[in-house]
Every structure is written in C-alpha cells, then in structure tokens.
Design a protein around this motif. Structure first.
Motif, PDB file in Angstrom:
ATOM      1  N   GLU A 147      -2.811   2.828  -3.162  1.00 40.01           N
ATOM      2  CA  GLU A 147      -1.465   2.767  -3.736  1.00 40.01           C
ATOM      3  C   GLU A 147      -1.419   3.550  -5.047  1.00 40.01           C
ATOM      4  OE1 GLU A 147       0.119  -1.606  -2.171  1.00 40.01           O
ATOM      5  OE2 GLU A 147      -0.892  -1.426  -4.108  1.00 40.01           O
ATOM      6  N   PHE A 148      -2.494   3.459  -5.826  1.00 44.46           N
ATOM      7  CA  PHE A 148      -2.555   4.146  -7.118  1.00 44.46           C
ATOM      8  C   PHE A 148      -2.634   5.664  -6.955  1.00 44.46           C
ATOM      9  CE2 PHE A 148      -5.331   5.952 -10.461  1.00 44.46           C
ATOM     10  CZ  PHE A 148      -4.496   5.768 -11.555  1.00 44.46           C
ATOM     11  N   THR A 149      -3.519   6.137  -6.052  1.00 45.04           N
ATOM     12  CA  THR A 149      -3.678   7.588  -5.897  1.00 45.04           C
ATOM     13  C   THR A 149      -2.564   8.189  -5.045  1.00 45.04           C
ATOM     14  OG1 THR A 149      -5.043   7.453  -3.885  1.00 45.04           O
ATOM     15  CG2 THR A 149      -6.195   7.347  -6.023  1.00 45.04           C
ATOM     16  N   GLY A 150      -2.031   7.406  -4.121  1.00 40.01           N
ATOM     17  CA  GLY A 150      -1.024   7.918  -3.201  1.00 40.01           C
ATOM     18  C   GLY A 150      -1.566   8.891  -2.183  1.00 40.01           C
ATOM     19  N   ALA A 151      -2.905   8.980  -2.100  1.00 37.92           N
ATOM     20  CA  ALA A 151      -3.484   9.981  -1.198  1.00 37.92           C
ATOM     21  C   ALA A 151      -4.851   9.545  -0.688  1.00 37.92           C
ATOM     22  CB  ALA A 151      -3.562  11.330  -1.913  1.00 37.92           C
ATOM     23  N   PHE A 152      -5.898   9.836  -1.470  1.00 37.74           N
ATOM     24  CA  PHE A 152      -7.261   9.588  -1.030  1.00 37.74           C
ATOM     25  C   PHE A 152      -7.970   8.650  -2.008  1.00 37.74           C
ATOM     26  CE2 PHE A 152      -5.882  13.587   0.809  1.00 37.74           C
ATOM     27  CZ  PHE A 152      -6.142  13.345   2.154  1.00 37.74           C
ATOM     28  N   ILE A 153      -9.171   8.226  -1.658  1.00 39.95           N
ATOM     29  CA  ILE A 153      -9.784   7.125  -2.398  1.00 39.95           C
ATOM     30  C   ILE A 153     -10.149   7.493  -3.830  1.00 39.95           C
ATOM     31  CG2 ILE A 153     -12.199   7.514  -1.692  1.00 39.95           C
ATOM     32  CD1 ILE A 153     -10.390   4.093  -1.918  1.00 39.95           C
ATOM     33  N   ALA A 154     -10.551   8.717  -4.083  1.00 38.34           N
ATOM     34  CA  ALA A 154     -10.959   9.105  -5.433  1.00 38.34           C
ATOM     35  C   ALA A 154      -9.913   9.927  -6.171  1.00 38.34           C
ATOM     36  CB  ALA A 154     -12.285   9.878  -5.393  1.00 38.34           C
ATOM     37  N   GLY A 155      -8.779  10.190  -5.522  1.00 35.81           N
ATOM     38  CA  GLY A 155      -7.761  10.993  -6.178  1.00 35.81           C
ATOM     39  C   GLY A 155      -6.838  11.658  -5.191  1.00 35.81           C
ATOM     40  N   PRO A 156      -6.171  12.729  -5.600  1.00 36.38           N
ATOM     41  CA  PRO A 156      -5.166  13.368  -4.737  1.00 36.38           C
ATOM     42  C   PRO A 156      -5.734  14.202  -3.594  1.00 36.38           C
ATOM     43  CG  PRO A 156      -5.372  14.547  -6.821  1.00 36.38           C
ATOM     44  CD  PRO A 156      -6.195  13.311  -6.958  1.00 36.38           C
ATOM     45  N   SER A 157      -7.026  14.527  -3.664  1.00 31.80           N
ATOM     46  CA  SER A 157      -7.632  15.393  -2.647  1.00 31.80           C
ATOM     47  C   SER A 157      -8.731  14.655  -1.884  1.00 31.80           C
ATOM     48  CB  SER A 157      -8.237  16.646  -3.300  1.00 31.80           C
ATOM     49  OG  SER A 157      -7.252  17.376  -3.993  1.00 31.80           O
TER      50      SER A 157
END
Length: 207
Positions: A147-157
C-alpha cells in the motif's frame, strides 16, 4: 554453463530459477531432494554440508543458500536493475530478502506442513490455527508495505527482493485456509503476471 542442483518444486530452488529468468541467464538444472536424488550422499554433502537444495556450480565456484545465490547471480551477471549498486537502495532490497528468510518463512511452517504437505506430525488443529494467524500477521506487513509503495516490495520498481516475497505470497495463497482480503497483495500478484519468470516459477500452481 551455470548448474543448479535442486528440484523445481522447492520454493528456494525456484528463487534461483526465477532470478536466472530475469537475468536471461542459461543454466542446466538437476533434480535433487525428496523424491529425486538424495542430498545426504557424499557427492552432494561435498558441495553443501547441510544436505539441502539449492546449490549452484558456476564453473569452479560452488555456492549454497538461496538468498546468497540470487544476490551472487545479480552481482555476477550485470543485474543492477534488480539489485541496485547504490547502498541505500540495495539495503532496501536486502531487508526484505532477509525478512522473508528470518521472519516470514518461520511463520508458515506448521500450517503449510499440515495443509499442503499433509505431514502426520503437524495435525494439531490448535497449532495450525496459531501458525495461520502468525502467517496472516506477517502477510499484513506485506500488504501495508505494498500500500505504501503502490508497486513493488522495496519501492516503485521490480527488484531482487520481489522474487522471495512473491514466492512466499504464492505459498500463502495456495494453502487451503481462509485468506484475509489483502487488496494490495492481489494487485501486486497481477502486476507481476507480466513477467515470464513469475509465470513459470511462481504463479504456476506450485506452493
């Protein structure tokens, strides 16, 4: 050519296979482990004294421990897009890779062995409930991070950390117990579905 020793049904072997797919790295794979070649024979113990899969042989170089292997492969075979060179970005990947091994893995043990492996030694209903509640609590951590990144586990990529985490999510989804409605997790798995390595080695019906 890179050699991978370990059966493809092993979640830890599939970490390595998926990493190879992301890197476009050719390999030869041999089935070792329960149901295949025994890992407690001298030939295998000379490679890994723990008698566990996976093991890789990259020329003369031998390595065991799945998370160490995937880090090595990303570092050795130009996987900067998966495993960033920047220390801060790399540390974000490492924390989730290590958390998967040290915390998430431990949470599922009893419930998974009971409900999927059908182990006779793991059929205490109270212990199953405790294990499932603990596993779900850890999955809620994954949900909040996504929910925080909105994408992947460690960030946007997409990164190396998504490989062990997604395999763990798949195991949770494939275990036949009641699942909380984690919408960010569901969206994450849909997002990963565009990746060939995910389709072949993660979301392939194997928990």
């Amino acid at each position: 050519m890179l050699q991978i020793l370990g059966k493809t049904s092993s979640i830890n072997v599939r970490k390595v296979l998926w990493t190879c797919a992301e890197l476009g790295l050719p390999f030869e794979q041999e089935d070792w482990g329960s149901g295949f070649r025994a890992t407690h024979v001298p030939e295998f113990l000379a490679l890994n004294p723990n008698g566990m899969v996976p093991v890789i042989k990259d020329g003369e170089f031998v390595l065991w421990e799945s998370n160490s292997i995937i880090r090595y492969l990303a570092g050795r075979y130009h996987g900067e897009a998966l495993y960033p060179a920047d220390p801060c970005e790399r540390a974000k990947c490492d924390q989730w890779i290590d958390w998967q091994a040290s915390e998430l893995n431990r949470s599922w043990s009893y419930a998974f062995l009971a409900m999927v492996r059908r182990s006779p030694a793991h059929q205490d209903s109270r212990e199953i409930d405790v294990s499932w509640a603990n596993w779900t609590r850890h999955m809620a951590i994954v949900e909040r991070q996504l929910e925080f990144t909105g994408a992947f586990i460690a960030g946007p990529s997409f990164s190396l950390a998504d490989i062990p985490i997604a395999l763990s999510v798949n195991r949770w989804l494939e275990t036949p117990l009641r699942h909380d409605d984690f919408r960010a997790v569901a969206a994450y798995m849909e997002r990963l579905a565009t990746r060939e390595g995910f389709r072949e080695y993660c979301r392939n019906g194997t928990p």
